[in-house]
Design a protein around this motif. Structure first.
Motif, PDB file in Angstrom:
ATOM      1  N   THR A 373      21.144  10.904 -25.670  1.00 37.96           N
ATOM      2  CA  THR A 373      20.733  11.837 -24.607  1.00 37.96           C
ATOM      3  C   THR A 373      19.591  12.749 -25.038  1.00 37.96           C
ATOM      4  O   THR A 373      18.609  12.939 -24.296  1.00 37.96           O
ATOM      5  CB  THR A 373      21.935  12.681 -24.154  1.00 37.96           C
ATOM      6  OG1 THR A 373      22.901  11.805 -23.561  1.00 37.96           O
ATOM      7  CG2 THR A 373      21.515  13.737 -23.138  1.00 37.96           C
ATOM      8  N   ASP A 374      19.678  13.314 -26.239  1.00 40.30           N
ATOM      9  CA  ASP A 374      18.658  14.273 -26.690  1.00 40.30           C
ATOM     10  C   ASP A 374      17.379  13.597 -27.156  1.00 40.30           C
ATOM     11  O   ASP A 374      16.407  14.287 -27.494  1.00 40.30           O
ATOM     12  CB  ASP A 374      19.215  15.127 -27.837  1.00 40.30           C
ATOM     13  CG  ASP A 374      20.379  16.002 -27.386  1.00 40.30           C
ATOM     14  OD1 ASP A 374      20.433  16.318 -26.175  1.00 40.30           O
ATOM     15  OD2 ASP A 374      21.222  16.360 -28.231  1.00 40.30           O
ATOM     16  N   LEU A 375      17.345  12.274 -27.188  1.00 37.28           N
ATOM     17  CA  LEU A 375      16.174  11.560 -27.704  1.00 37.28           C
ATOM     18  C   LEU A 375      15.259  11.066 -26.587  1.00 37.28           C
ATOM     19  O   LEU A 375      14.220  10.475 -26.855  1.00 37.28           O
ATOM     20  CB  LEU A 375      16.626  10.352 -28.539  1.00 37.28           C
ATOM     21  CG  LEU A 375      17.575  10.660 -29.706  1.00 37.28           C
ATOM     22  CD1 LEU A 375      18.002   9.359 -30.388  1.00 37.28           C
ATOM     23  CD2 LEU A 375      16.902  11.579 -30.718  1.00 37.28           C
ATOM     24  N   ILE A 376      15.642  11.337 -25.327  1.00 33.35           N
ATOM     25  CA  ILE A 376      14.886  10.806 -24.191  1.00 33.35           C
ATOM     26  C   ILE A 376      14.154  11.943 -23.493  1.00 33.35           C
ATOM     27  O   ILE A 376      14.766  12.938 -23.095  1.00 33.35           O
ATOM     28  CB  ILE A 376      15.824  10.102 -23.190  1.00 33.35           C
ATOM     29  CG1 ILE A 376      16.617   8.993 -23.909  1.00 33.35           C
ATOM     30  CG2 ILE A 376      15.035   9.520 -22.026  1.00 33.35           C
ATOM     31  CD1 ILE A 376      17.729   8.402 -23.075  1.00 33.35           C
ATOM     32  N   PRO A 377      12.830  11.852 -23.319  1.00 39.45           N
ATOM     33  CA  PRO A 377      12.092  12.905 -22.604  1.00 39.45           C
ATOM     34  C   PRO A 377      12.444  12.920 -21.125  1.00 39.45           C
ATOM     35  O   PRO A 377      12.950  11.932 -20.577  1.00 39.45           O
ATOM     36  CB  PRO A 377      10.630  12.507 -22.827  1.00 39.45           C
ATOM     37  CG  PRO A 377      10.654  11.044 -23.121  1.00 39.45           C
ATOM     38  CD  PRO A 377      11.951  10.774 -23.802  1.00 39.45           C
ATOM     39  N   ARG A 378      12.177  14.049 -20.495  1.00 33.69           N
ATOM     40  CA  ARG A 378      12.499  14.181 -19.061  1.00 33.69           C
ATOM     41  C   ARG A 378      11.680  13.194 -18.227  1.00 33.69           C
ATOM     42  O   ARG A 378      12.140  12.701 -17.204  1.00 33.69           O
ATOM     43  CB  ARG A 378      12.219  15.612 -18.582  1.00 33.69           C
ATOM     44  CG  ARG A 378      13.183  16.627 -19.184  1.00 33.69           C
ATOM     45  CD  ARG A 378      12.789  18.043 -18.765  1.00 33.69           C
ATOM     46  NE  ARG A 378      12.896  18.224 -17.326  1.00 33.69           N
ATOM     47  CZ  ARG A 378      14.020  18.567 -16.701  1.00 33.69           C
ATOM     48  NH1 ARG A 378      15.123  18.777 -17.404  1.00 33.69           N
ATOM     49  NH2 ARG A 378      14.049  18.726 -15.402  1.00 33.69           N
ATOM     50  N   MET A 379      10.450  12.919 -18.640  1.00 34.39           N
ATOM     51  CA  MET A 379       9.599  11.972 -17.915  1.00 34.39           C
ATOM     52  C   MET A 379       8.783  11.190 -18.930  1.00 34.39           C
ATOM     53  O   MET A 379       8.328  11.741 -19.931  1.00 34.39           O
ATOM     54  CB  MET A 379       8.666  12.716 -16.948  1.00 34.39           C
ATOM     55  CG  MET A 379       7.990  11.806 -15.940  1.00 34.39           C
ATOM     56  SD  MET A 379       9.171  10.903 -14.894  1.00 34.39           S
ATOM     57  CE  MET A 379       9.924  12.244 -13.966  1.00 34.39           C
ATOM     58  N   LEU A 380       8.606   9.907 -18.664  1.00 34.08           N
ATOM     59  CA  LEU A 380       7.912   9.030 -19.608  1.00 34.08           C
ATOM     60  C   LEU A 380       6.933   8.171 -18.822  1.00 34.08           C
ATOM     61  O   LEU A 380       7.335   7.372 -17.966  1.00 34.08           O
ATOM     62  CB  LEU A 380       8.930   8.157 -20.344  1.00 34.08           C
ATOM     63  CG  LEU A 380       8.462   7.363 -21.557  1.00 34.08           C
ATOM     64  CD1 LEU A 380       7.912   8.285 -22.628  1.00 34.08           C
ATOM     65  CD2 LEU A 380       9.615   6.548 -22.124  1.00 34.08           C
ATOM     66  N   ARG A 381       5.633   8.352 -19.093  1.00 36.74           N
ATOM     67  CA  ARG A 381       4.601   7.585 -18.399  1.00 36.74           C
ATOM     68  C   ARG A 381       4.102   6.495 -19.337  1.00 36.74           C
ATOM     69  O   ARG A 381       3.609   6.783 -20.423  1.00 36.74           O
ATOM     70  CB  ARG A 381       3.453   8.501 -17.971  1.00 36.74           C
ATOM     71  CG  ARG A 381       2.471   7.851 -17.007  1.00 36.74           C
ATOM     72  CD  ARG A 381       1.578   8.907 -16.363  1.00 36.74           C
ATOM     73  NE  ARG A 381       0.708   8.317 -15.370  1.00 36.74           N
ATOM     74  CZ  ARG A 381      -0.551   7.943 -15.610  1.00 36.74           C
ATOM     75  NH1 ARG A 381      -1.058   8.101 -16.822  1.00 36.74           N
ATOM     76  NH2 ARG A 381      -1.294   7.405 -14.661  1.00 36.74           N
ATOM     77  N   VAL A 382       4.246   5.237 -18.918  1.00 35.83           N
ATOM     78  CA  VAL A 382       3.989   4.111 -19.825  1.00 35.83           C
ATOM     79  C   VAL A 382       3.169   3.053 -19.119  1.00 35.83           C
ATOM     80  O   VAL A 382       3.416   2.721 -17.950  1.00 35.83           O
ATOM     81  CB  VAL A 382       5.325   3.483 -20.305  1.00 35.83           C
ATOM     82  CG1 VAL A 382       5.049   2.322 -21.252  1.00 35.83           C
ATOM     83  CG2 VAL A 382       6.182   4.524 -20.993  1.00 35.83           C
ATOM     84  N   SER A 409      11.070   5.847 -27.367  1.00 38.06           N
ATOM     85  CA  SER A 409      11.709   6.526 -26.236  1.00 38.06           C
ATOM     86  C   SER A 409      12.212   5.513 -25.213  1.00 38.06           C
ATOM     87  O   SER A 409      13.290   5.682 -24.632  1.00 38.06           O
ATOM     88  CB  SER A 409      10.718   7.495 -25.574  1.00 38.06           C
ATOM     89  OG  SER A 409      10.343   8.526 -26.467  1.00 38.06           O
ATOM     90  N   LEU A 410      11.427   4.445 -24.989  1.00 37.49           N
ATOM     91  CA  LEU A 410      11.854   3.395 -24.061  1.00 37.49           C
ATOM     92  C   LEU A 410      13.119   2.707 -24.561  1.00 37.49           C
ATOM     93  O   LEU A 410      14.023   2.386 -23.783  1.00 37.49           O
ATOM     94  CB  LEU A 410      10.739   2.361 -23.877  1.00 37.49           C
ATOM     95  CG  LEU A 410       9.546   2.766 -23.004  1.00 37.49           C
ATOM     96  CD1 LEU A 410       8.460   1.713 -23.073  1.00 37.49           C
ATOM     97  CD2 LEU A 410       9.970   2.979 -21.557  1.00 37.49           C
TER      98      LEU A 410
END
Length: 589
Positions: A373-382, A409-410
């Motif tokens: 949970t703490d390793l994932i950013p709120r938003m990820l643009r890829v 992160s993905l």
């Protein structure tokens, strides 16, 4: 510190030879300082003969000594030192220097004898042609030059065989390794050579021959565990799952026992083949697996083969090892069989689900969800497609680091989403449709964190692997949630999920079948029949979900793929055929 005297040089060189052998045997390695000792000895020989060799390289020094020193009493001591020098060069993989030295030694004794025929290995030819001078009975040696010659021949064949194996020249490698197997070495080294022969013949596409060599390695030295590891890989290649699992079980048992090395039953030599052959490819081929790796392989192979009960047992044993903190002892090099730890947890959850232990599967998935949970950013643009950079710019390193961080992160997002996906199917199996819908919705909500951009016209193969996995998880969640909506009688919401699923992967058999069922339940039978006819006539739809096409999906998703398959194909097809038959006879209906 005494000046060299020609009458004393044979004794002095013999003492030097013996002392260097003792130093090597004591250190269990061939070290540079001992090679320097040989050079000092040669300089004293030249000084005694009135010549100078200061500033010359080792190769040049040997050439000068063998060309200018003709005293008969010095030939045997010099040849012994030459064999020792060749041993250091072999240990440093300086095969050309060793060949050059033996050419000099042979020419010094008989100029016409050191000739190699075409296609013959030059170093081995020179070594075999070298005649060891007669030893003086009054000068005892701790290891005879004749024994040293045999060891050098074995080491030279072994080293060159490994080089050819690494270069992909398998027939040449096979010939050299077979030469080494017939040479002078300990049982431990002979087992290593047979293991390398097994690896070579496996790469040549001869798995049965490879197994014969690997079995021979174990007959020679039952503690040669890398041979067991390679045998398991060959059985896997042959599709002989039972033999593979038995071999892995034997390997795990042997690694757990940690039997002490058996004492050598043969004569002990200070210079031995194992001191001269220690290349990276040999270390790779003879790498000892950690017991945890073997335990994981057992779990993975059982899961892949549908031996669910055994898979569950092995996965739980492996997770217990993790809880004990043994992950710090596991190898992190590229040769490890272990995937990332969250994937192991998800595979364990998959095994538990298939074994009907749904509540346990939910608990294991909760561990993955909480840890990521703490390793994932709120938003990820890829960027969803693979980019082919035209050239390296000064900022390429920074850009590569950012891409690597996004990929990580993905991966974390995929693991957490897969955790929710497994929980959704587990709750569905427990008959808790509302809780299943909640978990599927959480999975889909997680995937909304990713903003993909790209042209959208490239083939599927150009998708980033992480993006492809996320898309598959999204499709499986939509199918799962839609199926539960159908169970709850919420047919319109189910229809929307199946439609969205077909937007992700047009022609997907499961999504298309569920879509037809949703339309049927909404009494939109004509639409349902039209979609069914379109889908059943499309070969792409029939093949679209075959696992063998495209990239293989992670093992932890395989059970979800199976659960997402539409279970009522035959009955739905029969209902639609009956409907079509009725409408064809009575168009007004």
């Amino acid at each position: 510190g005494l000046p060299p005297a020609l009458p004393a040089l044979p004794l002095e060189l013999t003492v030097l030879y013996n002392s260097l052998l003792f130093a090597t045997g004591a250190s269990d390695s061939a070290i540079q300082g001992e090679a320097e000792g040989i050079c000092q000895g040669l300089l004293r020989v030249l000084e005694a003969c009135g010549a100078c060799g200061q500033g010359l390289s080792a190769e040049e020094l040997w050439q000068k000594v063998l060309q200018e020193v003709t005293a008969e009493e010095l030939q045997a001591p010099l040849h012994r030192l030459g064999a020792l020098q060749a041993a250091w060069w072999l240990a440093a993989s300086r095969l050309g220097s060793a060949a050059g030295l033996f050419r000099l030694l042979s020419n010094a004794e008989d100029p016409g004898r050191a000739h190699c025929s075409e296609g013959e290995n030059e170093l081995l030819c020179l070594l075999k042609a070298w005649r060891v001078p007669a030893e003086a009975a009054s000068l005892p040696l701790v290891q005879s030059a004749e024994d040293l010659k045999e060891i050098l021949c074995t080491a030279a064949a072994f080293l060159q065989g490994l080089q050819e194996l690494e270069a992909g020249n398998f027939p040449t490698a096979l010939s050299l390794l077979q030469e080494a197997a017939g040479g002078f070495c300990s049982k431990k080294v002979l087992a290593q050579i047979y293991t390398c022969l097994g690896c070579c013949t496996q790469r040549m596409g001869k798995p049965q021959t490879a197994l014969q060599h690997l079995k021979r390695a174990l007959q020679v030295d039952f503690q040669c565990l890398p041979a067991l590891s390679h045998a398991a890989a060959v059985y896997h290649e042959l599709g002989e799952t039972e033999a593979e699992l038995q071999t892995l079980a034997l390997l795990y048992e042997a690694l757990e026992k940690k039997t002490p090395a058996a004492a050598s039953s043969g004569p002990y030599f200070l210079i031995r083949t194992e001191l001269l052959v220690h290349t990276p490819i040999l270390a790779s081929l003879l790498r000892h697996r950690h017991p945890s790796e073997v335990k994981y392989l057992l779990a993975q192979r059982c899961l892949q083969d549908g031996r669910v009960a055994d898979a569950v047992e092995h996965y739980l044993d492996f997770l217990a090892l993790l809880q004990e903190g043994l992950q710090q002892q596991m190898p992190l090099d590229g040769g490890s069989a272990l995937p990332r730890i969250p994937e192991v947890f998800l595979e364990a959850a998959s095994a538990l689900e298939q074994a009907g232990r749904h509540q346990d599967a939910i608990t294991v998935c909760e561990e993955v969800i909480s840890r990521t949970t703490d390793l994932i950013p709120r938003m990820l643009r890829v960027e969803e497609r693979l980019e082919q950079p035209e050239c390296l710019s000064p900022g390429a390193g920074l850009a590569g680091g950012l891409l690597s961080q996004k990929k990580e992160s993905l991966c974390c997002l995929a693991w957490r989403a897969a955790g929710y996906l497994h929980q959704g199917w587990a709750w569905a199996k427990l008959g808790e449709s509302k809780e299943a819908v909640t978990q599927f919705s959480r999975c889909l909500g997680d995937l909304l964190r990713v903003q993909l951009y790209g042209s959208g016209v490239e083939p599927t193969e150009s998708l980033l692997p992480e993006v492809e996995v996320l898309q598959k998880i999204r499709l499986l969640s939509l199918i799962g949630r839609g199926a539960q909506f159908l169970e709850l009688g919420r047919h319109k919401e189910a229809l929307l999920d199946f439609q969205h699923g077909l937007q992700i992967l047009p022609g997907d058999p499961a999504a298309a079948s569920y879509l037809v069922q949703a339309l049927w339940k909404l009494n939109r039978k004509q639409e349902a029949a039209a979609h069914w006819q379109k889908f059943s006539q499309s070969p792409a739809g029939e093949d679209g979900q075959q696992e063998g096409q495209g990239r293989p999906f992670p093992l932890y998703l395989v059970s979800c793929l199976k659960q997402a398959m539409f279970p009522h194909s035959a009955s739905l097809a029969r209902s639609i055929r009956d409907y079509l038959g009725t409408t064809s006879r009575d168009p007004s209906s």
